[in-house]
Design a protein around this motif. Structure first.
Motif, PDB file in Angstrom:
ATOM      1  N   UNK A 641      75.664  26.566  26.120  1.00  0.00           N
ATOM      2  CA  UNK A 641      76.557  26.900  27.238  1.00  0.00           C
ATOM      3  C   UNK A 641      75.755  27.186  28.499  1.00  0.00           C
ATOM      4  N   UNK A 642      76.163  26.560  29.587  1.00  0.00           N
ATOM      5  CA  UNK A 642      75.493  26.761  30.865  1.00  0.00           C
ATOM      6  C   UNK A 642      76.250  27.800  31.683  1.00  0.00           C
ATOM      7  N   UNK A 643      75.527  28.758  32.224  1.00  0.00           N
ATOM      8  CA  UNK A 643      76.136  29.786  33.074  1.00  0.00           C
ATOM      9  C   UNK A 643      76.294  29.209  34.480  1.00  0.00           C
ATOM     10  N   UNK A 644      77.509  29.172  35.036  1.00  0.00           N
ATOM     11  CA  UNK A 644      77.678  28.676  36.410  1.00  0.00           C
ATOM     12  C   UNK A 644      76.953  29.587  37.393  1.00  0.00           C
ATOM     13  N   UNK A 645      76.116  29.009  38.219  1.00  0.00           N
ATOM     14  CA  UNK A 645      75.337  29.787  39.184  1.00  0.00           C
ATOM     15  C   UNK A 645      75.524  29.208  40.576  1.00  0.00           C
ATOM     16  N   UNK A 646      75.351  30.063  41.569  1.00  0.00           N
ATOM     17  CA  UNK A 646      75.402  29.639  42.962  1.00  0.00           C
ATOM     18  C   UNK A 646      74.174  30.189  43.677  1.00  0.00           C
ATOM     19  N   UNK A 679      57.534  33.363  47.840  1.00  0.00           N
ATOM     20  CA  UNK A 679      58.893  32.955  48.196  1.00  0.00           C
ATOM     21  C   UNK A 679      59.657  32.611  46.932  1.00  0.00           C
ATOM     22  N   UNK A 680      60.888  33.124  46.840  1.00  0.00           N
ATOM     23  CA  UNK A 680      61.743  32.893  45.687  1.00  0.00           C
ATOM     24  C   UNK A 680      63.037  32.223  46.133  1.00  0.00           C
ATOM     25  N   UNK A 681      63.654  31.492  45.216  1.00  0.00           N
ATOM     26  CA  UNK A 681      65.029  31.044  45.380  1.00  0.00           C
ATOM     27  C   UNK A 681      65.853  31.750  44.322  1.00  0.00           C
ATOM     28  N   UNK A 682      66.981  32.305  44.735  1.00  0.00           N
ATOM     29  CA  UNK A 682      67.785  33.117  43.826  1.00  0.00           C
ATOM     30  C   UNK A 682      69.152  32.480  43.591  1.00  0.00           C
ATOM     31  N   UNK A 683      69.655  32.702  42.378  1.00  0.00           N
ATOM     32  CA  UNK A 683      70.947  32.169  41.964  1.00  0.00           C
ATOM     33  C   UNK A 683      71.729  33.302  41.319  1.00  0.00           C
ATOM     34  N   UNK A 780      79.633  39.882  32.828  1.00  0.00           N
ATOM     35  CA  UNK A 780      78.300  40.331  33.232  1.00  0.00           C
ATOM     36  C   UNK A 780      77.868  39.559  34.473  1.00  0.00           C
ATOM     37  N   UNK A 781      77.193  40.260  35.372  1.00  0.00           N
ATOM     38  CA  UNK A 781      76.645  39.645  36.579  1.00  0.00           C
ATOM     39  C   UNK A 781      75.167  39.336  36.346  1.00  0.00           C
ATOM     40  N   UNK A 782      74.771  38.108  36.675  1.00  0.00           N
ATOM     41  CA  UNK A 782      73.383  37.708  36.468  1.00  0.00           C
ATOM     42  C   UNK A 782      72.793  37.204  37.774  1.00  0.00           C
ATOM     43  N   UNK A 783      71.543  37.559  38.010  1.00  0.00           N
ATOM     44  CA  UNK A 783      70.791  37.077  39.168  1.00  0.00           C
ATOM     45  C   UNK A 783      69.465  36.524  38.669  1.00  0.00           C
ATOM     46  N   UNK A 784      69.200  35.264  38.996  1.00  0.00           N
ATOM     47  CA  UNK A 784      67.960  34.596  38.589  1.00  0.00           C
ATOM     48  C   UNK A 784      67.179  34.262  39.844  1.00  0.00           C
ATOM     49  N   UNK A 785      65.950  34.759  39.938  1.00  0.00           N
ATOM     50  CA  UNK A 785      65.083  34.487  41.083  1.00  0.00           C
ATOM     51  C   UNK A 785      63.843  33.761  40.595  1.00  0.00           C
ATOM     52  N   UNK A 786      63.587  32.596  41.205  1.00  0.00           N
ATOM     53  CA  UNK A 786      62.514  31.712  40.749  1.00  0.00           C
ATOM     54  C   UNK A 786      61.549  31.460  41.889  1.00  0.00           C
ATOM     55  N   UNK A 787      60.280  31.619  41.591  1.00  0.00           N
ATOM     56  CA  UNK A 787      59.240  31.353  42.578  1.00  0.00           C
ATOM     57  C   UNK A 787      59.336  29.921  43.078  1.00  0.00           C
TER      58      UNK A 787
END
Length: 795
Positions: A641-646, A679-683, A780-787
């Motif tokens: 299952x893929x979590x919808x992210x923006x 620098x990160x990009x966050x979803x 649940x609220x999720x935040x993903x930050x990627x370099x």
């Protein structure tokens, strides 16, 4: 030289470029009106010279092209074909060229007619050399392997067992140090001349022969053909400090063939596996050594046609003519241990990683090497890690628990889809006592059923072709196996996100005009999907990391004698008073299905329709009953299952720990006090884990009740009762920075590697977290930050 009056639109000299060698497979000449000729010589060494429309083919069989007596030349061939209108993506070979060439190769196979699949276990993939059969522990582990094979219905095993009563690795003369495992551990004695077929079989060897025989399992001896066998000095050479036998020597060819035949007959072997077949002789051409080896293998096949022959050591490097007399070519076209091949798509399942590698290699074998299906090799499950991180070889028990419970089905289906005539098993749940004892009966039955499928459908599997190009990222890949306009289609989505594909039902998938088909899903579910006609477009959406098997059956509604259910699993029956009764309907939680029933001609009046005991609304269109969509209640949570992210406007740059906490509103900070200038990009997104899913995972642990150990936690393919969050990045980089918070809390991300001791960037799959204890049925609220490092984030 070949001279043609025809002016060809294109002359293509095809080289599959195996192992960096420039060997030509064949020359294909195409005309403007879609006709073609191909030509070749029956060896891997011929060269081609093309001047305008004049084509010269030649080869040098001996030193400087000379020889002191008459010799027979290899045959040259010319074949014809008509180009197919559809080309396989990512290939310069037209399907008609592939089929014509493979049909030629098939004519020269000495293998007996294929009536069932070859089922072989290669026991070094379960590190059988670690099991000294002189010891009780070693014998018991090997007996469990034999028991498991017999249970599955696999009757041949390539063995490299250790037997220190007969041979010890300290006496090995091969560069790899494996000689003590050869010839059922008699290899050193045979090379030294201390044992020869006809001599008494040592008791420790006999006990292994007897046990396998009692279970209907046949040993395949592992042999290195060019070791320095001392039966004669005439065939021995010593070059660069290496002593070896030359395969260019005719006396050695005859001695080796005779020895193997006598050995097979005395021990009751089921075949041989060959490796270490190097052509090191500097005084004879590579061709003459290759030809000598072909004489030996052809002799084996002619004298023992039912023998299984696992013919490897660069078999893939020399093309079709090297592979004629073996049962199959080299699995994976390389070593099988996971330290040795690239990870095409990062995955938490080692079986799926290996399966994608196999499908990619088998695409090359079929479409570029132009092999017939008879000799394309399978690879079911995976080889456990072979070496320690320092690349020393463990010779005692190590990583004996390694069965990928969640990936094994995908792996077996991949083998059947691309090499259905040769099912080659690797790691087995056998050495570890718990994996052996606690494998559920339903999983044993699954393997048995699909092995039976290969036997029952062997005629279809011989016609398998690739239909969607090279397996890889951002693609669904697949094969079809049709005969007389019926058969099977195998589709795979190796990516974590779900993907869709449109397939036109025509010659591009090997279907032709002539009626319509009932399309039935036979894996992972059993249900009739639709009825479609030649030229229609089949629309398929696949979950991430999933496989799908469809059966196509020619369908004529005028010949029906009972109702046919379309769109869902279940059974349908009818009563004399016009009641349509549909029972045993199952579906994925949170989904809907459009359901219909096709009635036989002159069925009469329908009075009611029920599904699982409930009366439903319906409409009748001629002989079709259409039912309003049925729903399967619950929260949808599909496979992978893929979590919808923006995208989220978050900047993490030159922040102290306190400022970082304030901006992201997290409870626990990162383990260091500062975050450097990165620098990160966050979803951002949200998800809900249904309690039914956790219940399913708990039930899995009850059904497969392994007592997991601390070391098992780092292998993401073990402990299938876990709920894992995977951060899918490409290319994977274990030096990249990834930060995940859930409900404001810092999540401890772990690094997943496809190997357990080789913790290196080349074996890195990605970051993951264990969410097995997360609260269920709440958002649940999720935040993903990627370099920001150029990696592609899939979710």
């Amino acid at each position: 030289m070949l001279q043609f009056r025809e002016k060809f639109a294109q002359i293509y000299s095809h080289n599959a470029a195996p192992c960096g060698r420039q060997y030509t497979i064949g020359v294909f000449m195409r005309t403007v009106d879609g006709l073609g000729l191909f030509t070749l010589i029956e060896n891997p060494f011929f060269q081609v010279n093309i001047v305008a429309d004049d084509i010269s083919l030649f080869y040098l069989p001996f030193v400087n092209g000379t020889y002191d007596q008459w010799v027979g030349t290899d045959m040259a061939f010319i074949g014809t074909y008509k180009l197919a209108k559809n080309w396989v993506p990512n290939s310069q070979i037209n399907p008609a060229e592939r089929d014509a060439f493979a049909a030629l190769i098939e004519k020269f196979l000495i293998n007996p007619p294929v009536t069932e699949s070859n089922k072989v276990h290669v026991a070094w993939d379960v590190s059988d050399y670690q099991m000294d059969v002189v010891t009780a522990n070693g014998r018991e582990q090997y007996f469990r392997i034999i028991d498991r094979l017999a249970e599955f219905g696999v009757h041949h095993v390539v063995t490299s067992q250790s037997n220190t009563a007969v041979g010890v690795r300290e006496n090995a003369t091969d560069l790899w140090g494996w000689e003590s495992t050869l010839w059922l551990s008699l290899g050193e004695k045979i090379r030294e001349g201390y044992w020869y077929p006809g001599d008494p079989i040592p008791p420790t060897v006999q006990v292994m022969l007897d046990y396998a025989k009692s279970k209907g399992v046949y040993w395949m001896a592992y042999v290195y053909p060019i070791l320095a066998f001392t039966a004669s000095n005439e065939w021995l050479l010593n070059e660069n400090g290496r002593e070896f036998a030359t395969l260019a020597n005719v006396d050695f060819q005859e001695w080796l063939l005779k020895t193997m035949i006598l050995f097979q007959e005395q021990l009751g072997l089921g075949g041989y596996a060959f490796d270490y077949t190097f052509f090191w002789d500097p005084y004879n051409t590579e061709y003459s050594q290759w030809k000598g080896w072909m004489n030996v293998v052809r002799g084996l096949r002619q004298l023992k046609p039912d023998m299984k022959i696992d013919n490897r050591q660069e078999a893939h490097c020399y093309g079709p003519w090297y592979m004629l007399h073996g049962s199959y070519s080299e699995p994976l076209a390389s070593d099988e241990n996971p330290e040795t091949y690239a990870i095409i798509i990062p995955d938490l399942s080692t079986d799926r990683v290996a399966a994608l590698q196999m499908r990619s290699v088998n695409f090359w074998y079929r479409q570029e090497m132009l092999l017939p299906m008879d000799i394309i090799p399978g690879f079911t499950f995976h080889q456990q890690e072979r070496y320690f991180a320092n690349y020393s070889l463990p010779w005692t028990d190590w990583l004996t628990r390694d069965f990928d419970y969640l990936g094994y089905q995908y792996s077996l289906i991949s083998n059947i889809a691309t090499a259905g005539i040769n099912i080659v098993f690797t790691f087995l749940p056998a050495r570890d006592q718990e994996e052996f004892d606690k494998l559920p009966a339903k999983d044993v039955e699954f393997i048995q059923q699909w092995l039976n499928f290969t036997d029952e459908n062997i005629a279809y599997l011989k016609n398998t072709i690739p239909i969607l190009g090279t397996p890889g990222r951002n693609n669904i890949d697949g094969n079809s196996a049709f005969l007389d306009n019926e058969g099977f289609m195998f589709l795979f989505n190796p990516n974590y996100p779900s993907m869709s594909i449109s397939l036109k039902l025509d010659e591009s998938v090997n279907l032709f005009p002539g009626g319509q088909w009932l399309i039935t899903e036979i894996y992972p579910q059993n249900r009739n999907l639709n009825i479609q006609t030649y030229g229609d477009v089949l629309q398929i959406t696949m979950d991430g990391t999933s496989a799908l098997v469809l059966q196509f059956t020619l369908f004529n509604p005028s010949l029906l004698t009972s109702p046919v259910l379309i769109g869902t699993s279940g059974t349908v029956s009818s009563s004399l008073n016009g009641q349509i009764v549909i029972t045993d309907v199952l579906g994925e939680v949170g989904t809907t299905s459009s359901v219909s029933v096709i009635l036989p001609p002159n069925y009469g009046t329908v009075s009611s329709v029920s599904i699982n005991g409930a009366i439903v609304k319906w409409l009748a269109y001629q002989n079709v009953i259409v039912i309003s969509q049925i729903s399967f209640p619950g929260l949808y949570f599909p496979h992978s299952a893929q979590i919808p992210l923006r995208l989220q406007d978050v900047v993490i740059r030159n922040k102290t720990r306190q400022l970082f906490e304030a901006e992201l509103r997290i409870i626990e900070g990162p383990p260091t006090d500062t975050i450097n200038t990165i620098a990160y990009t966050s979803y951002a997104g949200s998800f809900v884990v249904p309690s039914a899913l956790i219940e399913q995972l708990q039930n899995r642990q009850s059904e497969y009740p392994i007592n997991w150990k601390l070391g098992d936690y780092t292998a993401t393919w073990l402990m299938p009762q876990r709920l894992l969050l995977f951060i899918s990045l490409y290319p994977p980089d274990d030096g990249s920075n990834v930060i995940v918070t859930i409900d404001g809390g810092w999540i401890n991300l772990m690094k997943a590697y496809e190997t357990r001791d080789h913790v290196t960037s080349g074996r890195f799959s990605g970051y993951y977290a264990d969410l097995s204890l997360i609260d269920t049925d709440v958002e649940h609220q999720i935040l993903v930050s990627i370099q920001n490092s150029g990696q592609i984030f899939s979710g």
